[in-house]
Design a protein around this motif. Sequence first.
Motif, PDB file in Angstrom:
ATOM      1  N   ILE A 188       0.889  -1.212  -0.061  1.00 55.24           N
ATOM      2  CA  ILE A 188       0.093   0.180  -0.058  1.00 55.24           C
ATOM      3  C   ILE A 188       0.938   1.334  -0.049  1.00 55.24           C
ATOM      4  O   ILE A 188       0.748   2.260  -0.684  1.00 55.24           O
ATOM      5  CB  ILE A 188      -0.861  -0.100   1.179  1.00 55.24           C
ATOM      6  N   GLU A 189       1.914   1.262   0.961  1.00 53.65           N
ATOM      7  CA  GLU A 189       2.923   2.254   0.666  1.00 53.65           C
ATOM      8  C   GLU A 189       3.671   2.652  -0.570  1.00 53.65           C
ATOM      9  O   GLU A 189       3.585   3.575  -1.083  1.00 53.65           O
ATOM     10  CB  GLU A 189       3.860   1.962   1.865  1.00 53.65           C
ATOM     11  N   ASP A 196      -0.636   8.605  -8.023  1.00 54.34           N
ATOM     12  CA  ASP A 196      -0.754   9.456  -7.061  1.00 54.34           C
ATOM     13  C   ASP A 196      -2.407   9.015  -6.719  1.00 54.34           C
ATOM     14  O   ASP A 196      -3.348   9.595  -7.422  1.00 54.34           O
ATOM     15  CB  ASP A 196      -0.982  10.760  -7.951  1.00 54.34           C
ATOM     16  N   LEU A 197      -2.426   8.099  -5.697  1.00 52.58           N
ATOM     17  CA  LEU A 197      -3.668   7.666  -5.103  1.00 52.58           C
ATOM     18  C   LEU A 197      -4.520   8.920  -4.713  1.00 52.58           C
ATOM     19  O   LEU A 197      -5.836   8.575  -4.806  1.00 52.58           O
ATOM     20  CB  LEU A 197      -3.473   6.694  -4.361  1.00 52.58           C
ATOM     21  N   PRO A 240      -4.619  -4.307  -7.568  1.00 51.95           N
ATOM     22  CA  PRO A 240      -5.011  -5.231  -6.590  1.00 51.95           C
ATOM     23  C   PRO A 240      -5.607  -4.825  -5.417  1.00 51.95           C
ATOM     24  O   PRO A 240      -4.931  -3.673  -4.765  1.00 51.95           O
ATOM     25  CB  PRO A 240      -4.045  -6.321  -6.667  1.00 51.95           C
ATOM     26  N   PRO A 241      -6.521  -5.521  -4.583  1.00 50.73           N
ATOM     27  CA  PRO A 241      -7.094  -4.596  -3.328  1.00 50.73           C
ATOM     28  C   PRO A 241      -6.042  -4.611  -2.510  1.00 50.73           C
ATOM     29  O   PRO A 241      -6.020  -3.873  -1.557  1.00 50.73           O
ATOM     30  CB  PRO A 241      -8.275  -5.691  -3.020  1.00 50.73           C
ATOM     31  N   ASP A 247     -11.189   1.664   1.713  1.00 49.61           N
ATOM     32  CA  ASP A 247     -12.304   2.170   1.256  1.00 49.61           C
ATOM     33  C   ASP A 247     -12.001   2.868  -0.012  1.00 49.61           C
ATOM     34  O   ASP A 247     -12.558   4.140  -0.325  1.00 49.61           O
ATOM     35  CB  ASP A 247     -12.411   3.160   2.388  1.00 49.61           C
ATOM     36  N   TRP A 248     -11.099   2.199  -0.806  1.00 45.43           N
ATOM     37  CA  TRP A 248     -10.938   2.683  -2.008  1.00 45.43           C
ATOM     38  C   TRP A 248     -12.430   3.040  -2.967  1.00 45.43           C
ATOM     39  O   TRP A 248     -13.225   1.839  -2.935  1.00 45.43           O
ATOM     40  CB  TRP A 248      -9.955   1.855  -2.849  1.00 45.43           C
ATOM     41  N   PRO A 249     -12.583   4.158  -3.715  1.00 49.93           N
ATOM     42  CA  PRO A 249     -13.835   4.194  -4.162  1.00 49.93           C
ATOM     43  C   PRO A 249     -13.905   3.835  -5.773  1.00 49.93           C
ATOM     44  O   PRO A 249     -15.143   4.036  -6.279  1.00 49.93           O
ATOM     45  CB  PRO A 249     -14.075   5.791  -4.185  1.00 49.93           C
TER      46      PRO A 249
END
Length: 283
Positions: A188-189, A196-197, A240-241, A247-249
Amino acid sequence: MTSERTAATVTEPVRDDIDARPGSTASLLRTVVGVFLRPLGGWVSAADLVTLAGDLGIDAAPARTGVARLKQKGLLLPEREGQIGYRLNPAAVGMLERGDRRIFEMREMTDADPWCLVSFSIPESARSVRHQLRRRLQWIGAGVVSPALWICPGHLQDEVQQILDELDARQWATLFQASAPTPAGTLIEAAAQWWDLAALRGEHLAFQTSLASLPAEPFAAYVQLIDRWRVLPYTDPGLPPSMLPSDWPGRRSFDEFARLSAQLAAPAWAHVRSRTGGSARAD
């Protein structure tokens, strides 16, 4: 149509209008052409195209200017069939079909899916090529591991190769198929560093908010829905998750798009048929 016109139709280059701002005249007209022209047989009269633009709230003069831009980009070719009109450039069909898959089918990676790494070293004498390559890699959703090393889902490798070929940059680049990356920190990091999440999250939330302002008329609503959505499936790589916050939209955005698209498609097509007199069907 003469044989000379046929030859020009096949060889005319096509440039994707990636700079067109969603909601602008150029972007809305490109969406109309991309969605409706192929099932209409690939040709539309100039008058009908201006009429459809008017149904989107675009006056005749800016509509004609927008059509001229699509001609400059090579998407439309002037062709008379009893009246003045435009034919879809056959060279654009592959590009539009790839766009259909991006727009209407959500692709979400799993941890088992491969990655494509793009390593390149482009000399200063070709810095304009380097700029265009970085710009276009970003456009298809690639992330930046370092200035000369980019990463994207493995299923995009063919698109990367096409970009390199179109820019004549293949000599300076090497592609690698790779398994899951192993960064120093968490996935995730790493994803937050390579993409640019925060900006992508903002784009998803803005899209979701914009759905409340869709027009009541189905044709205009359908075109605006697709026009507002069509950039996101490119800039969002479908990570991938395991690489995304819980909480990714992204999933909600696609589900809302799919629901409204299914609801609006048939009445929008009925409107187009009534305006063009064609027998196209909604797919």
